[in-house]
Design an enzyme around this catalytic site. Structure first.
Site, PDB file in Angstrom:
ATOM      1  N   ASP A  12       0.877  -1.093  -0.199  1.00 21.45           N
ATOM      2  CA  ASP A  12      -0.161  -0.075   0.095  1.00 21.45           C
ATOM      3  C   ASP A  12       0.866   1.246  -0.190  1.00 21.45           C
ATOM      4  O   ASP A  12       0.310   2.064   0.776  1.00 21.45           O
ATOM      5  CB  ASP A  12      -0.900  -0.056   1.160  1.00 21.45           C
ATOM      6  CG  ASP A  12      -1.975  -1.076   1.226  1.00 21.45           C
ATOM      7  OD1 ASP A  12      -2.348  -1.386   0.072  1.00 21.45           O
ATOM      8  OD2 ASP A  12      -2.081  -1.839   2.119  1.00 21.45           O
ATOM      9  N   HIS A  40      -5.164  -2.338  -5.232  1.00 17.69           N
ATOM     10  CA  HIS A  40      -4.210  -1.088  -5.575  1.00 17.69           C
ATOM     11  C   HIS A  40      -5.424  -0.327  -6.170  1.00 17.69           C
ATOM     12  O   HIS A  40      -6.430  -0.585  -6.952  1.00 17.69           O
ATOM     13  CB  HIS A  40      -3.328  -1.660  -6.711  1.00 17.69           C
ATOM     14  CG  HIS A  40      -2.333  -2.579  -6.150  1.00 17.69           C
ATOM     15  ND1 HIS A  40      -1.433  -1.863  -5.458  1.00 17.69           N
ATOM     16  CD2 HIS A  40      -2.029  -3.689  -6.469  1.00 17.69           C
ATOM     17  CE1 HIS A  40      -0.242  -2.932  -5.099  1.00 17.69           C
ATOM     18  NE2 HIS A  40      -0.963  -3.974  -5.791  1.00 17.69           N
TER      19      HIS A  40
HETATM   20  P1  GDP Z   1      -1.508   0.676  -3.268  1.00 21.30           P
HETATM   21  O1  GDP Z   1      -1.940  -0.736  -2.913  1.00 21.30           O
HETATM   22  O2  GDP Z   1      -0.103   0.599  -3.028  1.00 21.30           O
HETATM   23  O3  GDP Z   1      -1.793   1.096  -4.584  1.00 21.30           O
HETATM   24  O4  GDP Z   1      -2.143   1.656  -2.283  1.00 21.30           O
HETATM   25  P2  GDP Z   1      -3.307   1.812  -1.680  1.00 21.30           P
HETATM   26  O5  GDP Z   1      -4.207   0.487  -1.608  1.00 21.30           O
HETATM   27  O6  GDP Z   1      -3.119   2.441  -0.142  1.00 21.30           O
HETATM   28  O7  GDP Z   1      -3.947   3.146  -2.441  1.00 21.30           O
HETATM   29  C1  GDP Z   1      -3.300   4.273  -2.104  1.00 21.30           C
HETATM   30  C2  GDP Z   1      -4.189   5.243  -1.996  1.00 21.30           C
HETATM   31  O8  GDP Z   1      -3.632   6.464  -1.767  1.00 21.30           O
HETATM   32  C3  GDP Z   1      -5.402   5.440  -3.068  1.00 21.30           C
HETATM   33  O9  GDP Z   1      -6.550   6.060  -2.532  1.00 21.30           O
HETATM   34  C4  GDP Z   1      -4.583   6.706  -3.881  1.00 21.30           C
HETATM   35  O10 GDP Z   1      -5.568   7.471  -4.743  1.00 21.30           O
HETATM   36  C5  GDP Z   1      -4.131   7.605  -2.718  1.00 21.30           C
HETATM   37  N1  GDP Z   1      -2.790   8.069  -3.289  1.00 21.30           N
HETATM   38  C6  GDP Z   1      -1.804   7.937  -4.051  1.00 21.30           C
HETATM   39  N2  GDP Z   1      -0.822   8.579  -4.023  1.00 21.30           N
HETATM   40  C7  GDP Z   1      -1.270   9.721  -3.308  1.00 21.30           C
HETATM   41  C8  GDP Z   1      -0.612  10.941  -2.919  1.00 21.30           C
HETATM   42  O11 GDP Z   1       0.667  11.381  -3.449  1.00 21.30           O
HETATM   43  N3  GDP Z   1      -1.342  11.746  -2.045  1.00 21.30           N
HETATM   44  C9  GDP Z   1      -2.443  11.429  -1.439  1.00 21.30           C
HETATM   45  N4  GDP Z   1      -3.162  11.947  -0.666  1.00 21.30           N
HETATM   46  N5  GDP Z   1      -3.025  10.161  -2.028  1.00 21.30           N
HETATM   47  C10 GDP Z   1      -2.509   9.325  -2.854  1.00 21.30           C
HETATM   48 MG    MG Z   2      -3.320  -1.629  -1.714  1.00 22.36          MG
END
Ligand code: GDP
Ligand code: MG
Length: 426
Positions: A12, A40
């Protein structure tokens, strides 16, 4: 050209959106491990999507997406994901989605077994997402699984399933005291979802060899970060497969090829889903403030995530295990509310200062040693160059770059597609 995009810590890291961004220049995106136990998040003009199984390149029509032999696939879940994306206007055909004939099918009884075991463990549970992933990988190594390619041989498949179901019931019925699993139900499930997915199944290793021979650029993506790797992660609170980049050519079906670049995704703070040691964990109001600022709730499950300060000890280890060549630092904007920003620079293990990520009992008892950085206390979402960032933010980036020993080339400052900064190499 082979590039892996991988998480540096517990998963995440905000990596779905970075793949979406970086895959602009690529022709093929390959997922090489895992199942639908993680999610994701990718946002684009069609909406916000949570991808559990399908590679993140699916939102770009010109990109071919490959689900590799290293994956475990719950076919019902995959069909649901395809339906949701299709309903939102994403076109999915055997031309832009290819499933390895060697990928293992995660069956309904694997999900059942996962739930039965977590329930049996009670308070000692591993924090499984209960989607069958550990049982199906276990069975893979026991050589008692069905692969996607087996769907094409119904008679042999039935015979094999007879043997597997008989064996599985030894556990389900005799060990757990649960009602038996039924061969006909499992066969009907295989038939129903198999018929929908069969057109997507092929020898993806051959496909990728051919793509490489034609000069295509390929991205490998994993789900979950280095600290969840079955060999190098925080065992037993890991995933059940190899998440690290070195496994990518194997899980993709092209083991003779070497990676040209490993791109690490690293979050500006820490988050962790499920059980296990999490040295930098914050609690109470402090945790809630960071969790809410970062919207740190599980994409697949909605569970509130454990959150904490940036952990330089764990991240440096993650960078090493991934063999990262460069890093994207994500969600920097989330820290904008903090007066002082804590960074864990070392661990205290029974009174000893430790800078190399420990394992087992030493990790369990480790306490964080913090240094504090000045906050910037303003909105940085509109910054598009490093120069536009407040000097405190620049200092924070430079400091953690030095601590992990790998150049940070991208910084994301918001969830939207254009909310990022490309940093000059120094
Ligand atoms: P992943 O599994 O690594 O893709 O991560 P998650 O499941 O936690 O998803 C990432 C979350 O953070 C999503 O809601 C994205 O839209 C959000 N996100 C990604 N990059 C950024 C950022 O730079 N700033 C903010 N505020 N949110 C972000
Ligand atoms: Mg994730």
């Amino acid at each position: 050209m082979l590039t892996a995009i991988v998480g540096i810590s517990w998963g995440d890291e905000g990596w779905g959106r970075m793949v979406d961004l970086i895959s602009r220049d690529y022709d093929v995106v390959v997922r090489y491990q895992g199942g639908n136990n993680a999610g994701h998040t990718v946002i684009n003009h069609l909406g916000k999507f949570i991808l559990n199984l399908i590679p993140s390149g699916i939102l770009r029509p010109e990109v071919v997406n490959v689900m590799g032999n290293g994956m475990v696939i719950d076919m019902k879940h995959l069909v649901g994901e395809i339906e949701k994306l299709t309903a939102a206007g994403v076109k999915i055909t055997p031309d832009n989605l290819k499933i390895s004939d060697r990928a293992v099918i995660c069956m309904p009884y694997h999900v059942l077994q996962d739930c039965l075991e977590e329930d049996r463990l009670g308070d000692a549970k591993y924090g499984s997402t209960r989607r069958g992933i550990a049982p199906v990988y276990g069975d893979k190594y026991l050589k008692k699984v069905i692969t996607m390619g087996d769907l094409f041989f119904p008679e042999a498949l039935r015979k094999r399933m007879e043997g597997i179901v008989e064996w599985k019931n030894l556990f389900i019925e005799k060990a757990y005291g649960n009602a038996k699993i039924d061969l006909e139900e499992e066969m009907a499930w295989l038939q129903k979802y198999g018929d929908i997915l069969k057109p997507f199944v092929c020898d993806t290793g051959l496909y990728l060899e051919d793509a490489l021979a034609h000069g295509k650029k390929i991205i490998f993506e994993a789900q979950l970060g280095a600290l969840r790797d079955i060999d190098f992660g925080i065992n037993p609170y890991t995933s059940s497969s190899n998440t690290i980049a070195a496994y990518a050519p194997i899980g993709a079906g092209i083991p003779r090829h070497k990676l040209d670049k490993v791109f690490g995704i690293m979050k500006a703070f820490s988050s962790c889903v499920g059980e296990g040691p999490f040295t930098v964990e914050m609690f109470g109001d402090e945790a809630k403030a960071l969790r809410d600022a970062g919207a740190e709730y599980g994409a697949a499950t909605g569970r509130p995530r454990r959150v904490g300060a940036f952990d330089a000890v764990a991240s440096r280890y993650g960078v090493r295990m991934q063999g990262a060549d460069e890093l994207a630092l994500t969600k920097l904007d989330v820290l904008s509310y903090m007066d002082k920003i804590p960074v864990c620079v070392a661990y205290d293990v029974n009174g000893e200062r430790v800078e190399d990520f420990p394992r087992g009992e030493r990790l369990r008892v480790a306490k964080p040693i913090f240094e504090y950085f000045d906050g910037w206390k303003c909105d940085i979402g509109k910054c598009r160059t490093e120069e536009e960032l407040p000097k405190q933010a620049r200092a924070y980036i430079a400091a953690i770059e030095k601590m992990v020993g790998c150049p940070i080339t991208y910084v994301s400052v918001g969830a939207e597609r254009d909310e990022y900064i490309v940093r000059k190499a120094r």
